[in-house]
Design an enzyme around this catalytic site. Structure first.
Site, PDB file in Angstrom:
ATOM      1  N   GLU A  35       0.820  -1.169  -0.135  1.00 17.52           N
ATOM      2  CA  GLU A  35       0.073   0.111  -0.121  1.00 17.52           C
ATOM      3  C   GLU A  35       0.831   1.396   0.064  1.00 17.52           C
ATOM      4  O   GLU A  35       0.769   2.193  -0.680  1.00 17.52           O
ATOM      5  CB  GLU A  35      -0.794  -0.177   1.272  1.00 17.52           C
ATOM      6  CG  GLU A  35      -2.075  -1.076   1.201  1.00 17.52           C
ATOM      7  CD  GLU A  35      -3.099  -0.753  -0.060  1.00 17.52           C
ATOM      8  OE1 GLU A  35      -3.068   0.220  -0.852  1.00 17.52           O
ATOM      9  OE2 GLU A  35      -3.681  -1.758  -0.388  1.00 17.52           O
ATOM     10  N   GLN A  40       3.036   5.668  -4.684  1.00 16.41           N
ATOM     11  CA  GLN A  40       4.180   6.134  -4.947  1.00 16.41           C
ATOM     12  C   GLN A  40       4.159   6.063  -6.481  1.00 16.41           C
ATOM     13  O   GLN A  40       4.503   6.540  -7.162  1.00 16.41           O
ATOM     14  CB  GLN A  40       5.272   5.695  -4.411  1.00 16.41           C
ATOM     15  CG  GLN A  40       6.562   6.376  -4.732  1.00 16.41           C
ATOM     16  CD  GLN A  40       6.850   6.987  -3.598  1.00 16.41           C
ATOM     17  OE1 GLN A  40       6.370   7.118  -2.512  1.00 16.41           O
ATOM     18  NE2 GLN A  40       7.466   8.070  -4.020  1.00 16.41           N
ATOM     19  N   LEU A  78      11.690   4.882  -6.701  1.00 19.11           N
ATOM     20  CA  LEU A  78      10.332   4.953  -6.439  1.00 19.11           C
ATOM     21  C   LEU A  78       9.937   6.294  -5.769  1.00 19.11           C
ATOM     22  O   LEU A  78       8.876   6.859  -5.635  1.00 19.11           O
ATOM     23  CB  LEU A  78       9.964   3.979  -5.263  1.00 19.11           C
ATOM     24  CG  LEU A  78       9.268   2.334  -5.384  1.00 19.11           C
ATOM     25  CD1 LEU A  78       9.445   1.626  -4.250  1.00 19.11           C
ATOM     26  CD2 LEU A  78       8.134   2.678  -6.233  1.00 19.11           C
ATOM     27  N   TYR A 118      -5.837   6.382   4.798  1.00 13.58           N
ATOM     28  CA  TYR A 118      -6.083   5.527   3.862  1.00 13.58           C
ATOM     29  C   TYR A 118      -5.218   4.062   3.896  1.00 13.58           C
ATOM     30  O   TYR A 118      -6.113   3.186   3.970  1.00 13.58           O
ATOM     31  CB  TYR A 118      -5.623   5.889   2.571  1.00 13.58           C
ATOM     32  CG  TYR A 118      -5.610   4.953   1.591  1.00 13.58           C
ATOM     33  CD1 TYR A 118      -6.459   4.299   0.710  1.00 13.58           C
ATOM     34  CD2 TYR A 118      -4.322   4.415   1.197  1.00 13.58           C
ATOM     35  CE1 TYR A 118      -6.448   3.152   0.034  1.00 13.58           C
ATOM     36  CE2 TYR A 118      -4.246   3.313   0.408  1.00 13.58           C
ATOM     37  CZ  TYR A 118      -5.367   2.645  -0.136  1.00 13.58           C
ATOM     38  OH  TYR A 118      -4.961   1.614  -1.202  1.00 13.58           O
ATOM     39  N   ASP A 136      -8.803   6.284  -1.202  1.00 12.07           N
ATOM     40  CA  ASP A 136      -7.516   6.776  -2.024  1.00 12.07           C
ATOM     41  C   ASP A 136      -8.183   7.510  -3.421  1.00 12.07           C
ATOM     42  O   ASP A 136      -9.117   7.823  -3.296  1.00 12.07           O
ATOM     43  CB  ASP A 136      -6.544   5.647  -2.259  1.00 12.07           C
ATOM     44  CG  ASP A 136      -7.191   4.747  -3.574  1.00 12.07           C
ATOM     45  OD1 ASP A 136      -7.979   5.053  -3.689  1.00 12.07           O
ATOM     46  OD2 ASP A 136      -6.330   4.100  -4.121  1.00 12.07           O
ATOM     47  N   CYS A 199     -13.414   3.283 -13.921  1.00 13.33           N
ATOM     48  CA  CYS A 199     -13.865   4.729 -13.792  1.00 13.33           C
ATOM     49  C   CYS A 199     -12.570   5.622 -14.179  1.00 13.33           C
ATOM     50  O   CYS A 199     -12.147   5.954 -12.861  1.00 13.33           O
ATOM     51  CB  CYS A 199     -14.222   4.963 -12.554  1.00 13.33           C
ATOM     52  SG  CYS A 199     -15.530   6.248 -12.085  1.00 13.33           S
ATOM     53  N   CYS A 210     -19.282  -1.113 -16.060  1.00 12.73           N
ATOM     54  CA  CYS A 210     -19.170  -0.876 -14.638  1.00 12.73           C
ATOM     55  C   CYS A 210     -20.375  -1.332 -13.972  1.00 12.73           C
ATOM     56  O   CYS A 210     -21.297  -1.447 -14.249  1.00 12.73           O
ATOM     57  CB  CYS A 210     -19.213   0.678 -14.739  1.00 12.73           C
ATOM     58  SG  CYS A 210     -19.050   1.287 -12.740  1.00 12.73           S
ATOM     59  N   CYS A 216     -25.497   5.719 -11.370  1.00 17.24           N
ATOM     60  CA  CYS A 216     -24.305   6.634 -11.150  1.00 17.24           C
ATOM     61  C   CYS A 216     -24.849   7.888 -11.740  1.00 17.24           C
ATOM     62  O   CYS A 216     -25.152   7.794 -12.825  1.00 17.24           O
ATOM     63  CB  CYS A 216     -23.116   5.909 -11.937  1.00 17.24           C
ATOM     64  SG  CYS A 216     -21.869   7.151 -12.132  1.00 17.24           S
TER      65      CYS A 216
HETATM   66  N1  ADE Z   1      -3.986   0.798  -5.290  1.00 17.92           N
HETATM   67  C1  ADE Z   1      -3.837   1.058  -3.666  1.00 17.92           C
HETATM   68  N2  ADE Z   1      -4.173  -0.158  -3.182  1.00 17.92           N
HETATM   69  C2  ADE Z   1      -4.351  -1.197  -4.075  1.00 17.92           C
HETATM   70  C3  ADE Z   1      -4.679  -2.421  -4.121  1.00 17.92           C
HETATM   71  N3  ADE Z   1      -4.713  -3.169  -2.937  1.00 17.92           N
HETATM   72  N4  ADE Z   1      -4.522  -2.999  -5.238  1.00 17.92           N
HETATM   73  C4  ADE Z   1      -4.454  -2.561  -6.284  1.00 17.92           C
HETATM   74  N5  ADE Z   1      -4.210  -1.176  -6.467  1.00 17.92           N
HETATM   75  C5  ADE Z   1      -4.069  -0.554  -5.451  1.00 17.92           C
END
Ligand code: ADE
Length: 365
Positions: A35, A40, A78, A118, A136, A199, A210, A216
């Protein structure tokens, strides 16, 4: 938004989820690392970094004990090295204060360095099945379009609204889950995945595929190109810099940046503020005790950080000798720069002149 979204969303996720390495584990350490990396860089680029990082540092203790240079190397390319440093500090905290066991509730996870709402929500829900949102950028976009939220999604208010609304949907689903148990981790990842695969941010979303199309607001009002509204608070400051690839034979001058601040602790080629001419460059080198034998202009390059943008020009300078130089530089073989001395990816255009490739994928920074 109501809990009616849960069934179509999670069924769609089961059929369409990408097979990603951090989805094959329930280890909170690995999920947390993934995560942080995903904040990043894009999923495709994160996979390689994730595999290398978790192969070399397979658990919290290994991370807590990892030397700074090794950590820097694993993070090289990164960007935002402070994130890697926070990972290590958090691992040390877990080892020293929590018996080496990753905390399982979002409030405690949130106290770790570098962890915000998050990340805490993502790890607690995915690794421990806790009912908590993980909002996020992807999720914010899905939520704003689905609910027709026309305010600025970069505001704290929008994030809070989205978190509250999604939390309410999750609580309802967890309480009322019938024949099939509600999985908070799958639900959050289904929202993330919908944002990533359907999306989409800058191209027309694939509304016909979707799982949320039935209700929506943005689809109904054809407003996907206006929502989400993203108004940045501060304009980015543009700064001119001159980068010097100073060569003594095949060895290049580098220096280490201060531990704190932009690119803290990373290595860089010498560079100065402003756009220097040939003559100014030669004079600058002479002041440092270096005689230039040859100087040539290199291509210009740009690197964008969150608050500043570097517009870089560059020179390759061959010097007679590095002996007796007065600047805080040292001279390293190109192989060392590739392997043991991590150069900040902001300088990748100049590292390429030495045959050094920094980073593997496009970065978000
Ligand atoms: N972006 C943030 N967390 C993610 C996840 N667990 N899988 C895919 N994309 C992500």
């Amino acid at each position: 938004m109501t809990s009616d979204i849960v069934k179509p969303l999670t069924e769609w996720y089961e059929r369409n989820r990408r097979d990603l390495p951090w989805r094959r584990t329930a280890d909170p350490y690995r999920i947390w690392v993934s995560e942080i990396m995903l904040q990043q860089t894009r999923v495709e680029a994160a996979v390689g970094y994730y595999e290398r990082f978790t192969d070399e540092l397979p658990n919290i203790r290994a991370l807590a004990e990892c030397g700074d240079d090794r950590l820097l190397k694993l993070w090289e390319g990164l960007g935002y090295y402070s994130r890697a440093r926070n990972l290590k500090r958090a691992a040390e905290m877990i080892v020293e204060e929590m018996d080496g066991t990753f905390p399982d509730d979002p409030e405690t996870i949130r106290t770790l360095p570098g962890v915000g709402n998050y990340t805490a929500g993502a790890v607690a829900s995915i690794a421990f099945g806790k009912v908590c949102p993980a909002v996020d950028g992807n999720v914010l976009r899905v939520w704003a379009r689905y609910t027709g939220y026309e305010g600025n999604v970069l505001s704290a208010r929008a994030k809070k609204l989205a978190e509250q609304e999604i939390f309410r949907v999750m609580v309802e689903s967890a309480e009322g889950s019938g024949e099939r148990a509600f999985s908070p981790g799958d639900f959050n990842q289904a929202l993330i995945e919908t944002g990533a695969l359907i999306c989409s941010p800058n191209t027309e979303p694939r509304c016909s595929e979707c799982p949320l199309s039935a209700d929506c607001a943005a689809l109904r009002d054809s407003s996907w190109d206006r929502i989400p509204l993203r108004e940045k608070k501060t304009a980015r400051r543009a700064e001119k810099r001159t980068v010097l690839l100073v060569l003594d034979g095949n060895r290049a001058a580098v220096r280490r940046r201060p531990d704190t601040g932009l690119l803290g602790g990373l290595y860089e080629f010498p560079n100065v503020s402003g756009s220097m001419s040939f003559e100014e460059t030669v004079a600058y080198l002479r002041r440092g005790g270096y005689d230039s034998l040859h100087i040539e202009k290199l291509r210009s390059a740009r690197h964008i950080f969150s608050h500043v943008e570097w517009d870089m020009s560059g020179y390759l300078v061959r010097i007679a000798s590095s002996e007796g130089g007065r600047y805080d530089w040292f001279f390293a073989e190109p192989e060392m720069l590739g392997k043991n001395i991590p150069i900040a990816s902001a300088f990748s255009a100049y590292a390429a002149y030495l045959g050094i490739i920094i980073g593997k994928g496009r970065l978000k920074t």
